[in-house]
Write a protein that holds these residues in place. Sequence first.
Motif, mmCIF file in Angstrom:
data_model
loop_
_atom_site.group_PDB
_atom_site.id
_atom_site.type_symbol
_atom_site.label_atom_id
_atom_site.label_comp_id
_atom_site.label_asym_id
_atom_site.label_seq_id
_atom_site.Cartn_x
_atom_site.Cartn_y
_atom_site.Cartn_z
ATOM 1 N N THR A 17 63.877 87.617 0.148
ATOM 2 C CA THR A 17 63.184 86.486 0.270
ATOM 3 C C THR A 17 62.272 86.294 1.007
ATOM 4 O OG1 THR A 17 64.634 84.919 -1.545
ATOM 5 C CG2 THR A 17 63.171 83.741 -0.184
ATOM 6 N N GLY A 18 62.241 86.548 1.814
ATOM 7 C CA GLY A 18 61.421 86.955 3.298
ATOM 8 C C GLY A 18 60.403 87.887 3.508
ATOM 9 N N GLU A 19 60.430 88.759 2.352
ATOM 10 C CA GLU A 19 59.217 89.452 2.304
ATOM 11 C C GLU A 19 58.395 88.925 1.347
ATOM 12 O OE1 GLU A 19 58.657 94.167 1.290
ATOM 13 O OE2 GLU A 19 60.724 92.979 1.175
ATOM 14 N N PHE A 20 58.932 88.919 0.079
ATOM 15 C CA PHE A 20 57.723 87.821 -0.677
ATOM 16 C C PHE A 20 57.618 86.973 -1.112
ATOM 17 C CE2 PHE A 20 61.537 90.372 -4.077
ATOM 18 C CZ PHE A 20 60.733 92.212 -3.716
ATOM 19 N N VAL A 21 57.952 86.400 0.119
ATOM 20 C CA VAL A 21 58.033 84.569 -0.134
ATOM 21 C C VAL A 21 56.281 84.740 1.071
ATOM 22 C CG1 VAL A 21 58.575 83.630 2.526
ATOM 23 C CG2 VAL A 21 58.518 82.497 0.191
ATOM 24 N N LEU A 22 55.670 85.002 1.678
ATOM 25 C CA LEU A 22 54.555 85.657 2.300
ATOM 26 C C LEU A 22 53.788 85.245 1.604
ATOM 27 C CD1 LEU A 22 54.325 85.066 5.552
ATOM 28 C CD2 LEU A 22 53.924 86.867 5.523
ATOM 29 N N ALA A 23 53.454 86.186 0.355
ATOM 30 C CA ALA A 23 51.648 86.091 -0.403
ATOM 31 C C ALA A 23 52.703 83.903 -0.682
ATOM 32 C CB ALA A 23 52.531 86.715 -1.320
ATOM 33 N N GLY A 24 53.186 83.709 -0.922
ATOM 34 C CA GLY A 24 52.527 81.798 -1.422
ATOM 35 C C GLY A 24 52.577 81.757 -0.735
ATOM 36 N N ILE A 25 53.067 81.214 0.512
ATOM 37 C CA ILE A 25 53.237 80.157 1.595
ATOM 38 C C ILE A 25 51.766 80.934 2.419
ATOM 39 C CG2 ILE A 25 55.119 78.852 2.390
ATOM 40 C CD1 ILE A 25 55.547 81.393 4.653
ATOM 41 N N LEU A 26 50.927 81.758 2.506
ATOM 42 C CA LEU A 26 50.209 82.095 3.005
ATOM 43 C C LEU A 26 49.008 80.800 3.238
ATOM 44 C CD1 LEU A 26 49.840 85.668 4.278
ATOM 45 C CD2 LEU A 26 48.116 85.420 2.533
ATOM 46 N N PRO A 27 48.155 80.457 2.774
ATOM 47 C CA PRO A 27 46.895 79.461 3.164
ATOM 48 C C PRO A 27 48.053 78.839 4.253
ATOM 49 C CG PRO A 27 47.187 80.146 0.631
ATOM 50 C CD PRO A 27 48.714 80.591 1.001
ATOM 51 N N GLY A 28 49.152 77.893 3.766
ATOM 52 C CA GLY A 28 50.007 77.620 4.802
ATOM 53 C C GLY A 28 49.506 77.756 6.045
ATOM 54 N N VAL A 29 50.197 79.668 6.381
ATOM 55 C CA VAL A 29 50.525 79.584 7.282
ATOM 56 C C VAL A 29 49.367 80.139 8.254
ATOM 57 C CG1 VAL A 29 51.341 81.613 8.607
ATOM 58 C CG2 VAL A 29 52.172 81.210 6.424
ATOM 59 N N ALA A 30 48.116 79.909 7.544
ATOM 60 C CA ALA A 30 46.586 80.687 7.673
ATOM 61 C C ALA A 30 45.780 78.852 8.717
ATOM 62 C CB ALA A 30 45.526 80.997 6.953
ATOM 63 N N ALA A 31 45.933 78.501 7.306
ATOM 64 C CA ALA A 31 45.826 76.690 7.686
ATOM 65 C C ALA A 31 46.341 76.272 9.347
ATOM 66 C CB ALA A 31 45.782 75.846 6.669
ATOM 67 N N ASP A 32 47.954 76.206 9.212
ATOM 68 C CA ASP A 32 48.569 76.082 10.304
ATOM 69 C C ASP A 32 48.437 76.740 12.135
ATOM 70 O OD1 ASP A 32 50.522 74.228 11.973
ATOM 71 O OD2 ASP A 32 51.702 75.446 11.586
ATOM 72 N N LEU A 33 47.613 78.058 11.612
ATOM 73 C CA LEU A 33 47.702 78.270 13.002
ATOM 74 C C LEU A 33 46.477 79.099 13.715
ATOM 75 C CD1 LEU A 33 50.610 81.317 12.352
ATOM 76 C CD2 LEU A 33 50.553 78.721 13.729
ATOM 77 N N GLY A 34 44.990 77.958 12.064
ATOM 78 C CA GLY A 34 44.411 78.278 12.931
ATOM 79 C C GLY A 34 43.408 80.223 12.202
ATOM 80 N N VAL A 35 44.442 80.863 11.071
ATOM 81 C CA VAL A 35 43.369 82.007 11.008
ATOM 82 C C VAL A 35 43.841 82.041 10.167
ATOM 83 C CG1 VAL A 35 45.187 82.899 12.978
ATOM 84 C CG2 VAL A 35 45.854 82.979 11.121
ATOM 85 N N SER A 36 42.607 83.547 9.633
ATOM 86 C CA SER A 36 41.780 82.777 8.266
ATOM 87 C C SER A 36 42.818 83.524 7.701
ATOM 88 C CB SER A 36 40.644 84.024 8.256
ATOM 89 O OG SER A 36 40.891 85.129 8.371
ATOM 90 N N ILE A 37 42.882 84.048 6.074
ATOM 91 C CA ILE A 37 43.650 84.400 5.135
ATOM 92 C C ILE A 37 44.029 85.956 5.260
ATOM 93 C CG2 ILE A 37 43.942 84.599 2.334
ATOM 94 C CD1 ILE A 37 44.225 82.031 3.329
ATOM 95 N N PRO A 38 42.362 86.679 5.477
ATOM 96 C CA PRO A 38 42.400 87.827 5.591
ATOM 97 C C PRO A 38 43.643 88.650 7.069
ATOM 98 C CG PRO A 38 40.236 88.023 4.936
ATOM 99 C CD PRO A 38 40.787 86.090 5.239
ATOM 100 N N ALA A 39 43.490 87.310 7.937
ATOM 101 C CA ALA A 39 44.211 87.823 9.042
ATOM 102 C C ALA A 39 46.062 87.026 8.683
ATOM 103 C CB ALA A 39 43.898 86.682 10.331
ATOM 104 N N ALA A 40 45.996 86.096 8.397
ATOM 105 C CA ALA A 40 47.478 85.849 7.984
ATOM 106 C C ALA A 40 47.617 86.986 6.538
ATOM 107 C CB ALA A 40 47.228 84.339 7.045
ATOM 108 N N GLY A 41 46.993 88.017 5.503
ATOM 109 C CA GLY A 41 47.317 88.349 4.832
ATOM 110 C C GLY A 41 48.053 89.649 5.847
ATOM 111 N N LEU A 42 47.982 89.810 7.048
ATOM 112 C CA LEU A 42 47.928 91.596 7.928
ATOM 113 C C LEU A 42 49.496 91.304 8.048
ATOM 114 C CD1 LEU A 42 45.081 92.212 10.778
ATOM 115 C CD2 LEU A 42 45.633 93.150 8.366
ATOM 116 N N LEU A 43 50.176 89.896 8.497
ATOM 117 C CA LEU A 43 51.806 89.582 8.252
ATOM 118 C C LEU A 43 52.280 90.155 7.593
ATOM 119 C CD1 LEU A 43 51.352 86.017 9.145
ATOM 120 C CD2 LEU A 43 51.959 87.475 10.598
#
Length: 382
Positions: A17-43
């Motif tokens: 779940t820790g591997e798969f879930v990142l795709a669903g929370i990617l926008p929230g991660v990007a917004a909270d950490l102040g990075v772009s969606i592509p940068a968050a996608g590098l995770l």
Amino acid sequence: MRGTLPALMVCVFGVTTGEFVLAGILPGVAADLGVSIPAAGLLVTAYALGMIVGGPLLTAITAGLPRKPLVLGLLTVAIAGNLISALAPGYGVLFAARIVTALVTATFFANAIVIVVSAARPGRQASAVAKLALGMNLAMILGAPLGTYIGDAVGWRATFLAITGCCALGLLLVARFVPADQTGTRGTALGELTEFRQRDLQLAIAVTAVANIGLLTVFTYLAPLLTDVGSFAAEAVAPMLLVYGVGAALGNLAGGWLADRALLPSQLVSLAVLVAILLGLWASTGTAITAVLVFAAGAVGFSVIPGMQTRVMATAAAAPTLAIAVNASAYQVAAAFAGWLGGRVIGGPGLRAIYLAAALTTVLGIGLSAVAWLRERNAVRA
């Protein structure tokens, strides 16, 4: 086996779940950490690379350690990685935490598979692998959507805290129910590496790397395939992913049963049926038949996974853990290649042609599986 398998299934569910879930929370991660969606996608990319490179390396380094203490140690690192992910003050810390978590994931899976196979009754090894992999299927069907819901409702950090709690529960269950090693001293890293000179083992890993590319390509681009080719509404994508996931879970269990009875023949038949399904999706113009074929693709595509894992273990009797870790890396390489292949096809003949490209790569997998089957038959006759 009664307590061992459920305990490890909980662990697999949490880690996956820790591997798969990142795709669903990617926008929230990007917004909270102040990075772009592509940068968050590098995770996501970092996690895959961590498994590809770190899995075999860490498994080789830990080759001589007893399995139960090793699994407990790996789970402890996974718990720490997910907890740090939840508390990460910035993008850099989160990036590092995802890599650390990925480094132990493949080695954990490899040892977990060897443990359940060792505890299984003779002739039921593939079924045991299928039941363990059900934890991964449930992570796809339930874990990722639930983690996304938690992230939307409370925040993405709460998602990683929930995953931390699940992994911690798994650690307690492993400590309670998984027995200590009963097989004596394990081999050295050098001894396990020499097993990879075997042609049958090389071929088994190659089958994993090639035969899964087709289905992974379709899954990677399933959303646009459904909306732009299959005429589904955007709101139907999530339910269709659930349809695919349910098919994958059922096919995984059925595939374990089939592989216990006729491993390579069932693999050949399943891959041939998958080619027919992919060609059906290419030709399909109706949403109803497409929905049925998506379910069938998940079921048939995942039915070959337990047999592939069991085949790798059977051809690497002296190095099963390292072989499974390398096999997991081969699957990740297939996933990475699938993303590239789909992009090239879209830029060339177009989106619908992904189904044809997937069918072609699956045919290559059939060829490799046929070679493996012929080698096995010749060895029995000799």
